[in-house]
Motif scaffolding. Sequence first.
Motif, PDB file in Angstrom:
ATOM      1  N   THR A  25     -31.208 105.895  13.716  1.00  0.00           N
ATOM      2  CA  THR A  25     -30.133 105.116  13.116  1.00  0.00           C
ATOM      3  C   THR A  25     -30.500 104.902  11.651  1.00  0.00           C
ATOM      4  O   THR A  25     -31.684 104.947  11.295  1.00  0.00           O
ATOM      5  CB  THR A  25     -29.962 103.739  13.793  1.00  0.00           C
ATOM      6  OG1 THR A  25     -31.154 102.975  13.578  1.00  0.00           O
ATOM      7  CG2 THR A  25     -29.680 103.867  15.283  1.00  0.00           C
ATOM      8  N   PRO A  26     -29.510 104.672  10.794  1.00  0.00           N
ATOM      9  CA  PRO A  26     -29.848 104.404   9.392  1.00  0.00           C
ATOM     10  C   PRO A  26     -30.857 103.267   9.246  1.00  0.00           C
ATOM     11  O   PRO A  26     -31.755 103.335   8.413  1.00  0.00           O
ATOM     12  CB  PRO A  26     -28.497 104.062   8.756  1.00  0.00           C
ATOM     13  CG  PRO A  26     -27.514 104.846   9.568  1.00  0.00           C
ATOM     14  CD  PRO A  26     -28.054 104.754  10.986  1.00  0.00           C
ATOM     15  N   ASN A  27     -30.733 102.226  10.072  1.00  0.00           N
ATOM     16  CA  ASN A  27     -31.672 101.105   9.969  1.00  0.00           C
ATOM     17  C   ASN A  27     -33.112 101.546  10.213  1.00  0.00           C
ATOM     18  O   ASN A  27     -34.037 101.005   9.609  1.00  0.00           O
ATOM     19  CB  ASN A  27     -31.311  99.986  10.953  1.00  0.00           C
ATOM     20  CG  ASN A  27     -30.073  99.233  10.535  1.00  0.00           C
ATOM     21  OD1 ASN A  27     -29.659  99.277   9.377  1.00  0.00           O
ATOM     22  ND2 ASN A  27     -29.458  98.543  11.479  1.00  0.00           N
ATOM     23  N   LYS A  28     -33.314 102.486  11.119  1.00  0.00           N
ATOM     24  CA  LYS A  28     -34.668 102.969  11.398  1.00  0.00           C
ATOM     25  C   LYS A  28     -35.177 103.915  10.316  1.00  0.00           C
ATOM     26  O   LYS A  28     -36.378 104.078  10.139  1.00  0.00           O
ATOM     27  CB  LYS A  28     -34.726 103.653  12.764  1.00  0.00           C
ATOM     28  CG  LYS A  28     -34.566 102.673  13.915  1.00  0.00           C
ATOM     29  CD  LYS A  28     -34.641 103.377  15.239  1.00  0.00           C
ATOM     30  CE  LYS A  28     -34.457 102.388  16.387  1.00  0.00           C
ATOM     31  NZ  LYS A  28     -34.481 103.059  17.687  1.00  0.00           N
ATOM     32  N   LEU A  29     -34.265 104.561   9.598  1.00  0.00           N
ATOM     33  CA  LEU A  29     -34.675 105.478   8.534  1.00  0.00           C
ATOM     34  C   LEU A  29     -34.950 104.766   7.215  1.00  0.00           C
ATOM     35  O   LEU A  29     -35.735 105.255   6.400  1.00  0.00           O
ATOM     36  CB  LEU A  29     -33.591 106.537   8.292  1.00  0.00           C
ATOM     37  CG  LEU A  29     -33.419 107.612   9.340  1.00  0.00           C
ATOM     38  CD1 LEU A  29     -32.318 108.578   8.915  1.00  0.00           C
ATOM     39  CD2 LEU A  29     -34.712 108.353   9.599  1.00  0.00           C
ATOM     40  N   VAL A  30     -34.309 103.601   6.993  1.00  0.00           N
ATOM     41  CA  VAL A  30     -34.430 102.915   5.706  1.00  0.00           C
ATOM     42  C   VAL A  30     -35.897 102.697   5.350  1.00  0.00           C
ATOM     43  O   VAL A  30     -36.689 102.217   6.154  1.00  0.00           O
ATOM     44  CB  VAL A  30     -33.662 101.575   5.714  1.00  0.00           C
ATOM     45  CG1 VAL A  30     -34.018 100.734   4.499  1.00  0.00           C
ATOM     46  CG2 VAL A  30     -32.162 101.829   5.760  1.00  0.00           C
ATOM     47  N   GLY A  31     -36.246 103.119   4.135  1.00  0.00           N
ATOM     48  CA  GLY A  31     -37.613 102.997   3.639  1.00  0.00           C
ATOM     49  C   GLY A  31     -38.064 104.313   3.045  1.00  0.00           C
ATOM     50  O   GLY A  31     -37.294 105.275   2.946  1.00  0.00           O
ATOM     51  N   THR A  32     -39.319 104.361   2.668  1.00  0.00           N
ATOM     52  CA  THR A  32     -39.879 105.568   2.058  1.00  0.00           C
ATOM     53  C   THR A  32     -40.842 106.226   3.031  1.00  0.00           C
ATOM     54  O   THR A  32     -41.762 105.579   3.547  1.00  0.00           O
ATOM     55  CB  THR A  32     -40.587 105.226   0.733  1.00  0.00           C
ATOM     56  OG1 THR A  32     -39.613 104.639  -0.146  1.00  0.00           O
ATOM     57  CG2 THR A  32     -41.154 106.479   0.083  1.00  0.00           C
ATOM     58  N   TRP A  33     -40.625 107.504   3.266  1.00  0.00           N
ATOM     59  CA  TRP A  33     -41.412 108.308   4.200  1.00  0.00           C
ATOM     60  C   TRP A  33     -42.211 109.333   3.403  1.00  0.00           C
ATOM     61  O   TRP A  33     -41.649 110.063   2.589  1.00  0.00           O
ATOM     62  CB  TRP A  33     -40.486 109.034   5.172  1.00  0.00           C
ATOM     63  CG  TRP A  33     -39.673 108.120   6.032  1.00  0.00           C
ATOM     64  CD1 TRP A  33     -38.516 107.487   5.699  1.00  0.00           C
ATOM     65  CD2 TRP A  33     -39.960 107.749   7.376  1.00  0.00           C
ATOM     66  NE1 TRP A  33     -38.066 106.739   6.757  1.00  0.00           N
ATOM     67  CE2 TRP A  33     -38.926 106.884   7.800  1.00  0.00           C
ATOM     68  CE3 TRP A  33     -40.982 108.076   8.269  1.00  0.00           C
ATOM     69  CZ2 TRP A  33     -38.898 106.337   9.080  1.00  0.00           C
ATOM     70  CZ3 TRP A  33     -40.950 107.528   9.539  1.00  0.00           C
ATOM     71  CH2 TRP A  33     -39.915 106.667   9.938  1.00  0.00           C
ATOM     72  N   TYR A  34     -43.509 109.407   3.647  1.00  0.00           N
ATOM     73  CA  TYR A  34     -44.400 110.318   2.919  1.00  0.00           C
ATOM     74  C   TYR A  34     -44.819 111.487   3.801  1.00  0.00           C
ATOM     75  O   TYR A  34     -45.078 111.321   5.000  1.00  0.00           O
ATOM     76  CB  TYR A  34     -45.642 109.571   2.433  1.00  0.00           C
ATOM     77  CG  TYR A  34     -45.334 108.636   1.293  1.00  0.00           C
ATOM     78  CD1 TYR A  34     -45.494 109.052  -0.023  1.00  0.00           C
ATOM     79  CD2 TYR A  34     -44.850 107.363   1.530  1.00  0.00           C
ATOM     80  CE1 TYR A  34     -45.187 108.208  -1.078  1.00  0.00           C
ATOM     81  CE2 TYR A  34     -44.540 106.508   0.485  1.00  0.00           C
ATOM     82  CZ  TYR A  34     -44.708 106.941  -0.816  1.00  0.00           C
ATOM     83  OH  TYR A  34     -44.401 106.101  -1.853  1.00  0.00           O
ATOM     84  N   LEU A  35     -44.922 112.640   3.173  1.00  0.00           N
ATOM     85  CA  LEU A  35     -45.357 113.841   3.871  1.00  0.00           C
ATOM     86  C   LEU A  35     -46.782 113.650   4.375  1.00  0.00           C
ATOM     87  O   LEU A  35     -47.688 113.331   3.606  1.00  0.00           O
ATOM     88  CB  LEU A  35     -45.289 115.052   2.924  1.00  0.00           C
ATOM     89  CG  LEU A  35     -45.659 116.404   3.524  1.00  0.00           C
ATOM     90  CD1 LEU A  35     -44.723 116.784   4.667  1.00  0.00           C
ATOM     91  CD2 LEU A  35     -45.627 117.484   2.438  1.00  0.00           C
ATOM     92  N   GLU A  36     -46.961 113.817   5.687  1.00  0.00           N
ATOM     93  CA  GLU A  36     -48.282 113.647   6.293  1.00  0.00           C
ATOM     94  C   GLU A  36     -48.907 114.982   6.657  1.00  0.00           C
ATOM     95  O   GLU A  36     -50.098 115.197   6.462  1.00  0.00           O
ATOM     96  CB  GLU A  36     -48.179 112.775   7.548  1.00  0.00           C
ATOM     97  CG  GLU A  36     -49.519 112.598   8.252  1.00  0.00           C
ATOM     98  CD  GLU A  36     -49.395 111.810   9.532  1.00  0.00           C
ATOM     99  OE1 GLU A  36     -49.924 110.693   9.573  1.00  0.00           O
ATOM    100  OE2 GLU A  36     -48.755 112.315  10.489  1.00  0.00           O
ATOM    101  N   SER A  37     -48.087 115.873   7.220  1.00  0.00           N
ATOM    102  CA  SER A  37     -48.632 117.162   7.638  1.00  0.00           C
ATOM    103  C   SER A  37     -47.534 118.211   7.670  1.00  0.00           C
ATOM    104  O   SER A  37     -46.344 117.896   7.667  1.00  0.00           O
ATOM    105  CB  SER A  37     -49.294 117.059   9.017  1.00  0.00           C
ATOM    106  OG  SER A  37     -48.338 116.723  10.004  1.00  0.00           O
TER     107      SER A  37
END
Length: 135
Positions: A25-37
């Motif tokens: 859901t958009p609420n779960k996506l909100v924020g900054t996600w960084y490449l881990e692998s």
Amino acid sequence: IFSLALIALTMMVVSCGKKDSDDVTPNKLVGTWYLESMKRDGQAQTLTDCDKRSNITFRETEYSTMNYKLKNTNDCGLTTEEGTYTISGNVLVAKPKGKEMKSTKVSLSGGKLIFTKETDDDGKKHTSELVFVKK
């Protein structure tokens, strides 16, 4: 390494049928996600510290990407992209500014956002997987 913006917004994300995956859901996506692998055809790819700075930021209806790529031994090059998105089920539809709309299947599992893309290069099928974590 592929352009983060290109991969992240054009790939098909597969949830692999795991029962521990979360509805997106958009609420779960909100924020900054960084490449881990990153994997290509199941093989882990080495990421530089520069690569690991690459990220996707989701807001309620907008997104932006920052793709860092090592240009030479001491310089991280940066490319960016912005646009809007919607979520329907497990499909994210992105509309980058000045570009065509793209649909992407998305899944969340164990607090990780996983993108998987299948490509056909010169008649050979390849699978790439990008894993992002929220920081």
